[in-house]
Scaffold this active site. Structure first.
Site, PDB file in Angstrom:
ATOM      1  CG  HIS A 370      -2.001  -0.992   1.198  1.00 23.29           C
ATOM      2  ND1 HIS A 370      -3.249  -0.777   0.645  1.00 23.29           N
ATOM      3  CD2 HIS A 370      -2.008  -2.258   1.660  1.00 23.29           C
ATOM      4  CE1 HIS A 370      -3.974  -1.874   0.791  1.00 23.29           C
ATOM      5  NE2 HIS A 370      -3.243  -2.783   1.390  1.00 23.29           N
ATOM      6  CE  LYS A 561      -6.357  13.957   0.269  1.00 27.48           C
ATOM      7  NZ  LYS A 561      -6.327  12.816  -0.636  1.00 27.48           N
ATOM      8  NE  ARG A 562      -3.394  10.121   9.952  1.00 26.62           N
ATOM      9  CZ  ARG A 562      -3.038   9.190  10.820  1.00 26.62           C
ATOM     10  NH1 ARG A 562      -3.801   8.132  11.011  1.00 26.62           N
ATOM     11  NH2 ARG A 562      -1.934   9.301  11.538  1.00 26.62           N
ATOM     12  CE  LYS A 567      -2.281  10.861   2.990  1.00 23.13           C
ATOM     13  NZ  LYS A 567      -2.999   9.997   2.019  1.00 23.13           N
ATOM     14  CB  THR A 669     -10.097   4.990  -1.171  1.00 25.75           C
ATOM     15  OG1 THR A 669      -9.568   5.310   0.121  1.00 25.75           O
ATOM     16  CG2 THR A 669      -9.417   3.742  -1.687  1.00 25.75           C
ATOM     17  CE  LYS A 673     -13.813   6.051   0.846  1.00 24.65           C
ATOM     18  NZ  LYS A 673     -12.814   6.069   1.936  1.00 24.65           N
TER      19      LYS A 673
END
Ligand code: 26W
Length: 822
Positions: A370, A561-562, A567, A669, A673
């Site tokens: 992952h 998100k985290r 990111k 993911t 969504k």
């Protein structure tokens, strides 16, 4: 041999109880399960009673599915995962049993509001982020597409921490989700297994002096006790089991020790067992490193394998057929110690020789990677591994010898390449590489998006891939449309049903029929009304909880998100600051009203991530309070982002931020969504964004920035962020404002180092992508201002996201990895 599924007559059909029946069931449960009558029942009691009612109905399906799997000798899938980020279960269960409406009516007839009690259910937050949520979506999809499966994990007493924002800073508080008990689970005391740690290995020799077998004599023992939660699929097609292990002392009363006067010793032993399932490590993409983490990994791996082996033996009486009847999946390397553990069970307990055990092991296991982040790749110091698991260390060496022999004898590998294949990292301190262990012990190794899988082949597993070229394959992630559309967005679901009928409920790919409605003005208006209602709900929540007023007619731009540097929440915040500056200096321009939402948790030890949270809050305070902005820009940090928050925020988004440095997000993911709920994506060509672009079409997504190979190239060359920043006045000003304390006047140096990092190294290429990002945001504004065009694009996103269902992903796993019929 793949067998096709035949629908069995023994499975109970889904019944359609009327509200009266359900109401009387709830009253019975309230009385006999909770022990209360209506006059004294609290809202929490009503929740418990409602869960018991739906759980009873699930149990009927559960028992028949389990029986059928046994009788038909179906192959079972075992999904080993240290994380299951489940969230609340009640609505999901109502929805999957198709009793949401009658249940709502039943409760209303008793004076109870379903939505109200639903919010009292605690989130089962037994996971950090994407990996854990994927495991939860997979469990639901396996039940839906009728794959017989067990999820195995740890029943953490404290799951993911609760995040509070105090004075803009993240504060971590324990989440005690089991405080009121857990109405879903069944404790299975009889299903408990001994787990050993430490000690030594003895060799048993036969009469002729030959080595017969090794016997591990652990020094410490604890018990793993099973707790089962039924997982129900769409329309109760199948009910599977999530089995979570809890640590307990072998002698729960510890009478011997206690009676001998060793009270402290007895307590210590009890605490040690307890510690194994006490807390989830809140480290997302950073190796935890502590001994307790390795203990947790072994604890749940051995308990699960002992359970699997026992089940197989009791049904089939031998273990040679294990690979035909069991597919064991390793969710990342966290359960990789299961590879030497299965070898130990087969050889030391069941008397197989190495080569037969190795063959069975490889045919049984499959592994999903992952992440490529080097700091997240697990490895354990050899001395620690050896002290805790001496027999496993021997087996790892034996496996390594076998693999390296294979590599050497092929004559295709240099010394460096052999070193890269080795299970033992030799430079610096010696460590066991869990990724290599999982790889060599599995017949299938998959990545989670097309790009990620390619990068796996080129980077971390390049040499292992050359040695075993048939093993790496791709399985692009997916999300369950039950939770992430039907349940969280009833407005959009109802609208779609009106337009295209109910087929998409059973087969989400049929949602593509919505595509033609993108050109239908009346439909677009209805679509906009649904979105507006979802935005209003979020706006009300933000007003109630945070006292921030946002206008639902503004563009809702969301990044949840985290919090991680890769990111690039920082890129988003910098753009907000630059925009803020522009709005102030050009009040005459026609600015597009926008609300930028942020949400996410930082690992407690991740300094920069926590600082980024503080920065988002500091910027929010200044921007939201500046009258010169005239409400054209608002910044909101939503505390304690979790599954339940996502269920409210995903449907309320206009714009989804998926802006990681290309090559660093394995899949994502959340991106799926958002799009399924009708948000447009602004994103880099990273992870599954690449495939989303292919599905929704170039015109329906905003792509910007460096591509993965360009990022790699810049990092190899001499990347000069300072020169880039100096050439971009808007960026330079934003950085210098933050750096000089405009947003932290009482602590002006707070962000100095964080900003200097952009000038000096900028590993995540924020500077390199800033200009393209800001320009693309202005393009977003332009499209937003042609609302018919925007809504048409949003509708096309919904229509074209069917492929990103975890049902599709699970069918691919079933066919191409597990060899089970679907
Ligand atoms: C050992 C500590 C640790 C903990 C978690 C290392 C690594 C992790 C995972 C990499 C965290 C994770 O959640 N990865 C995410 O997995 C998702 C599901 O496949 C992907 O969509 C995300 O891109 C990936 O970051």
């Amino acid at each position: 041999m793949t067998r096709t599924k035949t629908l069995s007559a023994s499975l109970p059909a889904l019944d359609h109880p009327d509200p009266q029946t359900l109401a009387s069931e709830v009253l019975m449960a309230l009385k006999y399960r909770v022990g209360k009558d209506t006059t004294v029942a609290t809202p929490y009691d009503w929740l418990t009673a409602s869960i018991k009612v739906v759980r009873d109905r699930i149990i009927d399906h559960w028992i028949s599915a389990t029986k059928e799997t046994y009788e038909q000798q179906e192959k079972r899938v075992y999904y080993l995962s240290l994380e299951f980020l489940i969230g609340r279960l009640m609505r999901d269960a109502f929805s999957n049993l198709d009793i949401m409406d009658p249940m709502r009516e039943a409760l209303a007839s008793l004076g109870v509001d379903l939505d109200e009690i639903a919010t009292l259910e605690p989130d089962a937050a037994l996971g950090n982020g994407g990996l854990g949520r994927l495991a939860a979506c997979f469990m639901e999809s396996m039940a839906t597409v009728d794959v017989p499966a067990h999820g195995y994990g740890i029943r953490y007493a404290n799951g993911m921490f609760r995040q509070e924002i105090q004075d803009g800073w993240q504060v971590e508080l324990p989440e005690t989700w089991l405080d009121h008990g857990n109405s879903w689970e069944f404790e299975r005391r009889e299903r408990s297994f001994e787990v050993g740690f430490g000690g030594s290995v003895e060799s048993v020799t036969a009469k002729d002096g030959r080595l017969e077998r090794h016997v591990w004599k652990p020094l410490e023992h604890v018990l793993a006790v099973a707790y089962d939660t039924p997982v129900v699929g769409w329309k109760a097609k199948r009910v599977n089991t999530l089995r979570l292990w809890s640590g307990m002392p072998v002698d729960p009363i510890l009478l011997d020790k206690f009676n001998a006067g060793d009270h402290i010793g007895a307590l210590a032993e009890s605490n040690k067992a307890d510690a194994l399932s006490r807390v989830l490590y809140p480290a997302d993409s950073h190796k935890a490193g502590q001994e307790l983490r390795l203990r947790q990994e072994y604890f749940f791996s051995t308990a699960s394998l002992q359970d699997i082996v026992q089940r197989h033996l009791s049904q089939y009486g031998e273990l040679a057929s294990l690979p035909d009847k069991a597919a064991i999946h390793l969710n990342d390397t966290h359960p990789a110690v299961a590879v030497p553990e299965l070898m130990r069970l087969l050889m030391d307990v069941h008397g197989m020789d190495f080569s037969q055990a190795w063959d069975i092991t490889k045919r049984t296991f499959a592994y999903t990677n992952h992440t490529l982040l080097p700091e997240a790749l697990e490895s354990w110091p050899v001395p620690l591994f050896e002290r805790l698991l001496p027999r496993h260390m021997q087996i790892v060496y034996a496996i390594n010898a076998e693999v390296l022999q294979e590599a050497r004898s092929s004559n295709r590998f240099s010394g460096d390449q052999i070193a890269a294949i080795s299970l033992i990292q030799e430079n610096g301190d010696r460590r066991v590489r869990m990724g290599n262990l999982a790889f060599v012990g599995s017949h299938s190794i998959n990545g989670v998006s097309a790009l990620h899988t390619e990068l796996m082949k080129q980077t971390v597993f390049a040499d292992l891939h050359r040695l075993y070229p048939d093993r790496i394959n791709n399985k692009t992630n997916g999300i369950t449309p039950r939770r992430w559309l039907i349940q969280c967005n009833p407005g959009l679901t109802a609208l779609a049903r009106q337009a295209i009928g109910d087929r998409f409920l059973d087969d989400i790919e049929a949602i593509k029929e919505l595509d033609r409605f993108a050109g239908d003005a009346a439909f677009r208006d209805k679509f906009a009304a649904v979105k507006r209602a979802n935005k209003t709900r979020l706006a009300n929540l933000v007003a109630d909880r945070l006292g921030i007023r946002v206008d639902p007619s503004a563009l809702f731009d969301i990044q949840i998100k985290r919090i991680h540097e890769y990111k690039r929440q920082l890129l988003n915040i910098l753009e907000a600051v630059a925009l803020y500056d522009q709005i102030r200096s050009h009040p005459e321009k026609d600015w597009t009203p926008r609300v930028k939402f942020f949400g996410g948790k930082a690992a407690p030890s991740y300094h920069n991530a926590k600082l980024i949270i503080k920065l988002a809050n500091d910027v929010a305070k200044v921007v939201n309070g500046d009258p010169a902005v005239r409400g054209l820009l608002k910044v909101v940090f939503v505390p304690n982002y979790n599954v339940s928050a996502a269920e409210i925020m995903m449907p309320a988004a206009d714009l989804s931020e998926q802006i990681s440095t290309a090559g660093m997000e394995a899949s994502g993911t959340g991106n799926m969504k958002f799009a399924l709920n009708g948000a447009l994506t602004i994103g880099t060509l990273d992870g599954a964004n690449v495939e989303m672009k292919e599905h929704v079409g170039d015109d329906n997504i905003f792509i910007f920035g460096l591509k993965a190979d360009e990022v790699a190239e810049r990092r190899r060359g001499d990347y000069q962020p300072r020169a880039i920043i100096e050439a971009l006045p808007e960026l330079a000003q934003a950085i210098s404002a933050i750096s000089s304390g405009v947003f932290s006047p009482h602590d002006p140096d707070r962000y100095r180092d964080l900003m200097n990092g952009l000038y000096d190294s900028d590993w995540f290429m924020v500077a390199a992508d800033f200009d393209a990002y800001a320009a693309t945001q202005r393009e977003v504004d332009a499209v937003w201002n042609d609302r018919a065009d925007w809504n048409a694009r949003a509708i096309r996103n919904v229509a074209r996201m069917g492929w990103f269902s975890s049902d599709r992903t699970i069918r691919q796993y079933a066919k191409e990895i597990w060899n089970v019929p679907v």
